[in-house]
Structure formats: structure tokens, C-alpha cells
Design an enzyme around this catalytic site. Structure first.
Site, PDB file in Angstrom:
ATOM      1  N   ARG A   1       6.834 -11.964  13.289  1.00 54.88           N
ATOM      2  CA  ARG A   1       7.919 -12.904  13.002  1.00 54.88           C
ATOM      3  C   ARG A   1       8.181 -13.010  11.500  1.00 54.88           C
ATOM      4  NH1 ARG A   1       6.423 -16.996  16.433  1.00 54.88           N
ATOM      5  NH2 ARG A   1       5.285 -18.143  14.830  1.00 54.88           N
TER       6      ARG A   1
ATOM      7  N   PHE B   1       1.634   3.761  13.285  1.00 55.67           N
ATOM      8  CA  PHE B   1       0.799   3.354  14.424  1.00 55.67           C
ATOM      9  C   PHE B   1       1.598   2.337  15.255  1.00 55.67           C
ATOM     10  CE2 PHE B   1      -2.150   4.332  10.903  1.00 55.67           C
ATOM     11  CZ  PHE B   1      -2.855   5.388  11.464  1.00 55.67           C
TER      12      PHE B   1
ATOM     13  N   ASP C   1       3.691   7.212  16.169  1.00 57.40           N
ATOM     14  CA  ASP C   1       2.426   7.035  16.881  1.00 57.40           C
ATOM     15  C   ASP C   1       2.003   8.388  17.441  1.00 57.40           C
ATOM     16  OD1 ASP C   1       0.873   4.333  18.083  1.00 57.40           O
ATOM     17  OD2 ASP C   1       0.486   6.182  19.194  1.00 57.40           O
TER      18      ASP C   1
ATOM     19  N   ASP D   1       0.002  -0.780  10.593  1.00 51.68           N
ATOM     20  CA  ASP D   1      -0.879  -1.536  11.492  1.00 51.68           C
ATOM     21  C   ASP D   1      -1.924  -0.572  12.055  1.00 51.68           C
ATOM     22  OD1 ASP D   1      -2.031  -3.439  13.066  1.00 51.68           O
ATOM     23  OD2 ASP D   1      -0.321  -3.723  14.407  1.00 51.68           O
TER      24      ASP D   1
ATOM     25  N   CYS E   1      -7.799  -4.411  11.688  1.00 54.26           N
ATOM     26  CA  CYS E   1      -8.400  -5.214  12.758  1.00 54.26           C
ATOM     27  C   CYS E   1      -9.906  -4.959  12.863  1.00 54.26           C
ATOM     28  CB  CYS E   1      -7.715  -4.928  14.094  1.00 54.26           C
ATOM     29  SG  CYS E   1      -7.795  -3.205  14.625  1.00 54.26           S
TER      30      CYS E   1
END
Length: 389
Positions: A209, A224, A246, A293, A333
Site C-alpha cells: 500500500r 521476485f 520471477d 522482494d 524475510c
């Protein structure tokens, strides 16, 4: 109930609120101690620390579910825990029907993940303790939410560490086909039986967002891209054009289908390619915004140094493609990579790319993936927004 007694001096972390107990912290096991069985955990002085479940095969030998003297083997226990998880989400996230309902340790239920896609639930029973309580968990979910279907995405490698098979199972209802779910008003077709994780990555919802103030009128590169979450948000927020990359042809096809579902396909294109190869082959190309990402390059602490090299390389090459005055949105992550180290890697990448960058904002995971302050492993997602000169 089996009793675990901790070694003297090895209870500080648990007393501080961390739910894990490692095998080398246990002094004695009094009782059968079968994989998944309930255990009472006590300190060396005999003080009760809580109730959890045990797995002698795992490095994390026990995980606590409660600090009280109560049974963890009833639907009532899980019903109460789920009600608490939902109350938190109503306060933190509002009324959403696509979100993570249970985030393991963050909700006091280590080893359990529950994602909601409307009237379909996708769960992961990641440990022997949660797998042994699947009936109680399913009963509680059915009573609380009355879902059309509950799918267990038990095909993750983490289950092998627990001595469990990898498989996709139907716990309730009929096997659903693709489910349509909305994130920030954008529709996604979710394959709850065959997509990655539970079908869709929900932890970037609030970060996606944030693109609303960054991309209007510019060209965006989404690296990605998986199912196209970042790409579709960029297009919806006014990007002139979006390219998603990707390595998975299936993911590229899914992203393209999601773009068509929202009428955004005229401004989106998706490429099946290795991201590192794509970056090498497109040196000299410039984008106003690059979204990076990355997957978890660091799966365990022993891979830390190797993974850091991967993050350094991919961020350097991404920075080379950002137009002056543009932005890099870069994520990790890997919970083994802390924020300070990730920021240092970004600084090194900028130096190697000969670009000057300013940190606009540091962000984390969406609120439905709560962080337990006493358990740093729950604070895994880093999202940095950088202005590139």
C-alpha cells in the site's frame, strides 16, 4: 503429564516470555516424552514455567503454549486462543476477510499458521505438537468461523525436521478450486492447494500500500514478483508500466492472470527469468522504482555469510537500474538477518554501485503477523524504502 526440568541457569529466556526450550537446556524428562506429547516445564528449583508440547527429535525440544496449569489437548483451549487472536486482529487490522488469523509464536501458538481467504482456511501444522492436535484445532476453527473448507498445507520442509511427512491434506469440507481474495481492494486468484506457502504471501499487505505515494507516472520493476502483488499495486496506483520478473513460469502465469482479473494487464508484463540473469542482461536500463522482494537467502544461521553475499549482489545490481531521483524498495524475510546488518549491506551495495541513497522509511511485516517482543524470531520481515540519487 510428562515433566521437563530445565538445567540450572537455563530458564532466563523462558521466564522472559520466549516459548522455546532447546534440547541442551533440559536436565531431566520424567515421563514417556513421546513426540507431540503435552509436557509440564519446570525450572531447576521446581517452579512451574508453563505447559507445552515436546519432541525429542527436534533441536527445539519443547514449545510453550500457556503459562497456566491447563490442558492443551481440548478444542476449548484452541477456541480461546483463536478468539484472542481474532480480537487482536479486529483491533489492529479492522474487518478483513483475507488475512493471517494465527501467526505461530506471535499468537502464542507456536507451530500453527492459519490464513483466511474468505470462507476457506489454509493452515500449516508445522510441528509434531500441533500435528497431534489437528482434530482439536479443526474443531475450534469450525466452531468459530464455520469455513467452507480447511486445507492443511503440510508440504513445508520444516515438518521433516520434526519427523513428519510433507503433504497437502483436506481437514474439512470439499477441496476448493482457486479462491478469489482481495488485498487492498485488488483481487487475487489464490491456489490454496498448490501455491507457495498457504497460497499467497500476506505479510507485505501494508508495505504494498505504501507504493501509492511512490510510483505514479513512472516505470516499475518488480523482482521476485511471484503472484504479482507488488506489480498490481504499482499499476493500480498509477505506474506508467510495470515489469515483473520471477524464475517460476507458473508464478508468472498466475501474476498475468491476476493482472487480467483487475483490468491492469495493459500496463503489466511478466517475464519468466532468473532475477540475477535479468539484472545482468539489463544493465543500462533505468526504472523509476525497483521493488526487490527477495526470497529468504538465509535459511539457517550457518548460511548467514553466504546469504549476505546474495543480498549484497542483488541489491547492488538493483540499484544500478534505478533512475536518479527514483526509489528502491528492498526486502528481506530472513529472520537471521537483523535490520542493522541488512542496512549495512544496503550501504555497501550503494557504494559498489556508485549510487548515493537516503533511507526514506524502515518497515516490517503486516500487523496480522504480530511480533512477540520476547521472541525476536517473530520479527523477520524488513522492508526499506530508499531514495536513489
Amino acid at each position: 503429564m510428562t515433566r521437563l526440568t530445565l538445567r540450572r541457569g537455563h530458564d532466563r529466556r523462558v521466564r522472559g516470555g520466549h516459548p522455546w526450550i532447546f534440547s541442551n537446556e533440559i536436565e531431566t524428562v520424567d515421563g514417556p516424552g513421546e513426540a507431540g506429547s503435552a509436557v509440564e516445564v519446570v525450572a531447576a528449583d521446581g517452579q512451574r514455567l508453563g505447559t507445552g508440547y515436546y519432541n525429542p527429535r527436534s533441536l527445539i525440544a519443547a514449545r510453550l503454549l500457556t503459562r497456566r496449569a491447563e490442558s492443551i489437548d481440548t478444542p476449548a483451549f484452541f477456541l480461546t486462543a483463536l478468539q484472542q487472536a481474532m480480537a487482536y486482529r479486529r483491533a489492529a487490522c479492522g474487518d478483513l476477510d483475507t488475512l493471517r488469523l494465527v501467526h505461530g509464536e506471535g499468537d502464542g501458538l507456536p507451530g500453527l499458521v492459519v490464513d483466511r481467504y474468505g470462507d476457506v482456511l489454509s493452515v500449516q501444522l508445522l510441528t509434531a505438537g500441533m500435528d497431534a492436535r489437528r482434530e482439536a484445532i479443526t474443531a475450534a476453527l469450525r466452531e468459530l468461523l464455520a469455513p467452507r473448507a480447511i486445507v492443511a498445507r503440510n508440504d513445508t520442509a520444516m515438518r521433516e525436521l520434526e519427523g513428519l511427512p510433507r503433504q497437502v491434506e483436506l481437514l474439512h469440507g470439499e477441496a476448493p478450486g482457486p479462491v478469489t481474495a482481495a488485498i487492498n481492494g485488488i483481487a487475487f486468484s489464490v491456489d490454496v492447494t498448490g501455491g507457495q506457502k498457504t497460497g499467497l504471501f500476506l505479510d507485505q499487505r501494508e508495505n504494498c500500500r505504501r507504493l501509492g505515494g511512490l510510483v505514479r507516472g513512472g516505470e516499475v520493476l518488480d523482482l521476485f514478483s511471484y503472484a504479482g502483488a507488488w506489480s498490481l499495486h504499482a499499476a493500480a496506483y498509477g505506474a506508467a508500466g510495470v515489469t515483473g520478473v520471477d524464475v517460476s513460469a507458473a508464478a508468472v502465469a498466475q501474476a498475468a492472470a491476476n493482472a487480467r482479473l483487475n483490468g491492469l494487464d495493459p500496463r503489466c508484463r511478466f517475464v519468466a527469468a532468473d532475477v540475477f540473469d535479468f539484472l545482468r542482461e539489463h544493465r543500462g536500463r533505468r526504472y523509476h522504482t525497483v521493488v526487490l522482494d527477495s526470497p529468504a537467502f538465509i535459511k539457517s544461521r550457518k548460511h548467514l555469510e553466504e546469504g549476505k553475499k546474495g543480498y549484497l549482489t542483488v541489491n547492488r545490481r538493483a540499484l544500478e537500474l534505478v533512475a536518479p531521483g527514483g526509489c528502491l524498495v528492498t526486502c528481506s524475510c530472513s529472520h537471521h538477518l537483523d535490520r542493522a546488518t541488512f542496512l549495512t549491506l544496503i550501504a555497501q551495495a550503494a557504494q559498489q554501485a556508485r549510487r548515493s541513497v537516503k533511507l526514506v522509511e524502515m518497515r516490517g511485516q503486516a500487523a496480522d503477523h504480530p511480533v512477540l517482543p520476547a521472541c525476536p524470531e517473530t520479527d523477520y520481515l524488513k522492508c526499506f524504502i530508499l531514495y536513489v540519487e
